[in-house]
Design a protein around this motif. Sequence first.
Motif, short mmCIF file in Angstrom:
data_model
loop_
_atom_site.label_atom_id
_atom_site.label_comp_id
_atom_site.label_asym_id
_atom_site.label_seq_id
_atom_site.Cartn_x
_atom_site.Cartn_y
_atom_site.Cartn_z
N VAL A 81 34.60 34.84 90.70
CA VAL A 81 35.29 33.89 90.10
C VAL A 81 35.44 32.97 90.95
N HIS A 82 34.57 33.21 92.62
CA HIS A 82 34.59 31.90 92.95
C HIS A 82 32.91 31.18 92.60
N ASP A 83 32.44 30.91 91.34
CA ASP A 83 31.32 31.13 90.57
C ASP A 83 29.78 30.53 91.89
N THR A 100 34.68 25.49 84.57
CA THR A 100 34.79 24.86 86.20
C THR A 100 36.68 25.33 85.95
N THR A 101 37.24 25.70 87.16
CA THR A 101 38.78 25.46 86.82
C THR A 101 39.61 24.21 87.04
N VAL A 102 40.50 23.92 86.70
CA VAL A 102 41.03 22.55 87.98
C VAL A 102 42.30 23.12 87.86
N GLU A 103 42.74 23.63 89.23
CA GLU A 103 43.95 24.18 89.28
C GLU A 103 44.51 23.11 90.88
N PRO A 104 45.37 22.19 90.01
CA PRO A 104 46.14 21.79 91.87
C PRO A 104 47.50 22.96 91.84
N ILE A 115 48.75 25.51 88.94
CA ILE A 115 48.68 25.69 87.69
C ILE A 115 47.05 25.96 87.58
N GLU A 116 46.16 26.58 86.81
CA GLU A 116 44.88 26.87 86.82
C GLU A 116 44.82 26.96 84.87
N ASP A 117 43.50 26.72 85.28
CA ASP A 117 42.97 26.81 83.83
C ASP A 117 41.71 26.15 83.84
N CYS A 162 39.17 22.81 92.37
CA CYS A 162 37.66 22.60 91.19
C CYS A 162 36.95 24.30 91.91
N HIS A 163 36.15 25.29 91.15
CA HIS A 163 35.19 25.64 91.78
C HIS A 163 34.65 26.05 90.52
N TRP A 164 33.93 26.62 90.37
CA TRP A 164 32.85 26.72 89.65
C TRP A 164 32.85 28.29 88.94
N ALA A 185 38.19 35.52 84.31
CA ALA A 185 38.92 34.51 84.59
C ALA A 185 39.30 34.17 85.55
N ASP A 186 40.20 32.74 84.96
CA ASP A 186 41.29 32.84 86.85
C ASP A 186 42.04 31.20 86.08
N VAL A 187 43.04 32.10 85.90
CA VAL A 187 44.41 31.68 85.67
C VAL A 187 45.07 31.61 85.99
MN LIG Z 1 40.56 29.58 91.09
#
Ligand SMILES: [Mn+2]
Length: 485
Positions: free
Chosen positions: A372-374, A395-399, A448-450, A365-367, A286-288
Motif C-alpha cells: 500500500v505504501h509501495d 500515486t495516492t492523493v490524500e489530504p 479524502i484519498e484517491d 501522496c505515496h506510491w 488499493a488505497d481509497v
Molecule cells: Mn494512503
Amino acid sequence: MKRTLICHIISCLLLFYCMQSKQAAAQSFSKEVFAQRRQQLMDKMEGGVAIFKSATVANRNNDVDYEYRQDSDFYYLTGFEEPESAFLLIPGAEQEFVMFVRQRNPAMEKWAGKRYGAAGSMKVFGADTAFTFHKFEEMLPGYLRGKSKVYYSMNDEEFNNKLLSMMKRRRGNPPKHLIDPLQFVHEMRLIKSAYEIDLLKRSIGITGDAHLEAMKATEPGMYEYEIEAIIEYIYRRNGSPRVGFPSIVGSGLNSTVLHYETNNRQTRSGDVVVIDIGAEFGYYSADVTRTIPVNGRFSKEQKEIYEIVLAAQQAGINMIAPGVRTNEIREKIAEVVKNGLYRLGLITDLDSNWQYRIWYPHGPCHWLGLDVHDAGSYRGTDGKRSRILEAGMVTTVEPGIYVGENSLDNLLQLRKQFGQDVQAEEINNFIDKVRPVANKYTNIGIRIEDDVLVTERGRELLSAKAPREIKAIEDMMKKASFVNK
Ligand SMILES: [Mn+2]
C-alpha cells in the motif's frame, strides 16, 4: 525498445487470457510476466548471484500462525506464494533461476494444502532447476564459489549472519561484495506495466464497491466494526482474498486519529466516519478513503472542512502529469489547505510554516502497488529531494484535516516536530486565538484519498467509482444496502 513492445504484446495476450476465466484472474499468475521481471533484474546485475528469501511465517498463538502472505519482492519476481522458500538468480549461468521450495509431503498437504515441490516449481514457475528448501544453506556456497558479487537485501535476520560468515570464509572463494538488489527491483516496481495496472484497477474497483456499500449501509448506532465487516464482505464477494492493510473505520473522535484500526466504537448521529480502506487483488493493494456523515447529512461545520480538503485534493490531482515534481503537488495541496484553514480561523498566519501542520499533519501522496505504501524512491534520480512523475507510476492523493479534541493541548510538547524553534509565547498566543474556532470543529476529521495513474498524456483517476462530492455522497447514503433492508 523492441523487447518492450514484445513484452507489451505478451502482457495484452495474457490479460485477455486472464479475463476469460475468473479463476485465472483471481490468481493473476503468468509465468512469462515473472520471467521478464527476472530478466530485467539480471540485466542490471553485474554477474554474481542474487539471493531472495520468502517471508517468514509469524506465530500468532500456540500452534496458530498469522495468515501468510509472500514477501512483495519475492512475489514480484516469482509469483510463488509458499513460505520456506528461496531462489537464486545467476545471470549467464546454464541454470539462471534456481528455486528452493518445501518438499512435497502427502501427510502435511492433507492438513495444510498442496505444495508445488521442486518439480512443480520448475513446471509451473519456470525454475531452471529446483531443490528442497532444507538443502538451501548446504548448496549455497557452491553457487557462490568464484563469484565476486552477491546481491542480497539482508532482510532475514537469521540468514543474514549465515551469509556473512559464508562470505568471510577463505575456503571456497566466496564473493566479497554485498549489493542490495532491491534498489533495482524497487525502481522496476515503481513503473507499472499494463498487466499490473489491470490488477490495480481490479483491487481499486472492488474497494470502490465496498465504499458504495458502506455509504448505503451506515446509520447511527452501527459499530465501526460492522461497517468494516460490510466492506470486507464486499471484498470477498468480488474475489479479493484479503485486505491490503487493516481497514480504518474511525467515527467521531476516532476520525481524527490517523491510523486508527481498533474499529470498536459505536457511531452516533452527528459523527463523521473516515473510511480508509484497500482491497488486495492479485497481490496489488488499493488505497481509497472516503469520509461520510453517519446520519447521511454533513453538518455545516463538517461541510466547511470537507470542502477545503476536497478542493486541495482536486488541485493536487489536476497537477498530475509526466514531468511534474511530487513536491510541486505537495506544495499546491498545502497552499489550498492553508488558505482554507485561514478562512475558517483555524490558523492566524498564512506564512507560518507550523500552524497548518497542527491540522494537516501528514504528506498527501505515496506510491501504490504490491504494498500500500509501495516501493520506489521518493527522491529524484537527479539527486533532488522530490521525484519527477513518469507514465506508469501510481500515486495516492490524500489530504486530510483533523480537529482532535486535544489538538491544541500538547502543542508545547509537540513543537519540536515543527523542526524549528517556535517560542512558547507565540504558541500560547496562537492557542488563545484559535481555541474558540477549534471547539466548533472538534472531532471532525476529514480525509479524502484517491489513486491516480500517471499516463503519457496526463493522468487517470482509478478510484472514481465512489463519489467524493458532498451531494453525491448524501444521495448515495439515501439508497438502501442489502444489509439493512
Ligand atoms: Mn494512503
